[in-house]
Design an enzyme around this catalytic site. Sequence first.
Site, short mmCIF file in Angstrom:
data_model
loop_
_atom_site.label_atom_id
_atom_site.label_comp_id
_atom_site.label_asym_id
_atom_site.label_seq_id
_atom_site.Cartn_x
_atom_site.Cartn_y
_atom_site.Cartn_z
N CYS A 1 0.78 -1.29 0.11
CA CYS A 1 -0.02 0.10 0.00
C CYS A 1 0.96 1.23 -0.16
CB CYS A 1 -0.77 0.01 0.99
SG CYS A 1 -2.00 1.53 1.49
N HIS B 1 -9.65 -3.37 -1.65
CA HIS B 1 -8.65 -2.75 -0.69
C HIS B 1 -8.71 -1.26 -0.74
CE1 HIS B 1 -3.99 -2.06 -0.07
NE2 HIS B 1 -4.58 -0.72 -0.21
N GLU B 2 -9.25 -0.61 -1.79
CA GLU B 2 -9.62 0.97 -1.54
C GLU B 2 -10.88 1.16 -0.72
OE1 GLU B 2 -7.45 2.67 -2.32
OE2 GLU B 2 -6.33 1.42 -3.77
N HIS C 1 -9.94 1.31 3.09
CA HIS C 1 -9.47 2.45 3.47
C HIS C 1 -10.73 3.43 3.92
CE1 HIS C 1 -5.34 2.45 2.48
NE2 HIS C 1 -5.57 2.19 1.36
#
Lengths: 167, 179
Positions: free
Chosen positions: A99, A141-142, A145
């Site tokens: 990341c 993954h995003e 966040h």
Amino acid sequence: MAVRSILLYPDPILKQLCTPVMQHDPRVDALIQDLVDTMVAAGHSVGVAAPQIGVSLRVVVVDVSGSKLGKKEQNHGLLTMVNPEIINRTGKKTMREGCMSVPDYTGNVDRAEEIVVQFIDRAGEEQVVRSGGFEAVAIQHEIDHLDGLLFLDRVSSLKTDLFRRKG
Amino acid sequence: MQHFALTIIGRDRPGIVSQVTEALYKLGCNIADSSCSILGGQFAMILIIAHPEFAAKESFGNAFTALEESGLSVFLRTLKPGGEKHAKIEGEICMISVYGADKPGIVYRVTKELGERNVNITDLNTKLIGSDEQPVYVMMLEATLPEGMEPDEMKTIMDAIKDEMKVDISVRAITPVEL
């Protein structure tokens, strides 16, 4: 319209729950443009989430079409997602993730192989997209966040613990 | 700051890590990178440590005596300046699995090919599994290929050993993704 710098952990914004976008106004469009510009400027990056540039709103951009792994698979090109929500997950895929906000570290992470994600696009229209493979991993993954989660929270195994003793 | 490599090994039991790290904490040492694992019935710890005032091994005095008295073997090595930093390793990453009936020389035969070609092994585990009658040897390693070498080339090299050693080998490219 600006390349923003990527915040690094331990910046507290990265561990916060982001707020949903309530109104689709020009500020949201400007944020999307900044995310795209930042992603492009980061060279090999395939996605950026708003908290990574210091904005605690539920907006991410993903584009795997330019990456070595992504272009081999079916993908949707540039996806700009406001208030994205994964409404279905199937299968399992493990990738060695890193990341931009956690430099110099990678770890194996299990994600769904295929997802269905609902979001509002840049034009303000509601969309439902089915995504698989690397693109699906990038989206997951995003979106993590936006919930204050880093891949570090999801590492599934130490590098080579493939044959830990049974006990 | 001067760094040291600390290696500790002893019969596995609960509490080794806390015992060791308590001693380090009380000394005022920092733990940088570390890796600890069970090997056979032993627990092995390797740690890179530093202390703001310790410049030589002697500074530790008899700090590890209690650990040794509890059955652990302790080894301390003084690193040369910069020895705590790893060089940036560029190149394709490969995971290589080697397994088959146990016989002498599996690890050597495979790693000899890698060493000769400047392939950098970054992680290696071996384990003896199977039964007493039919021991099976398993080796997993992760290696970074030198610039210009592709995973397919590694596959070809390993295929040759596969036939020669009568073991199974598979090679997979690992592409870490930065998201």
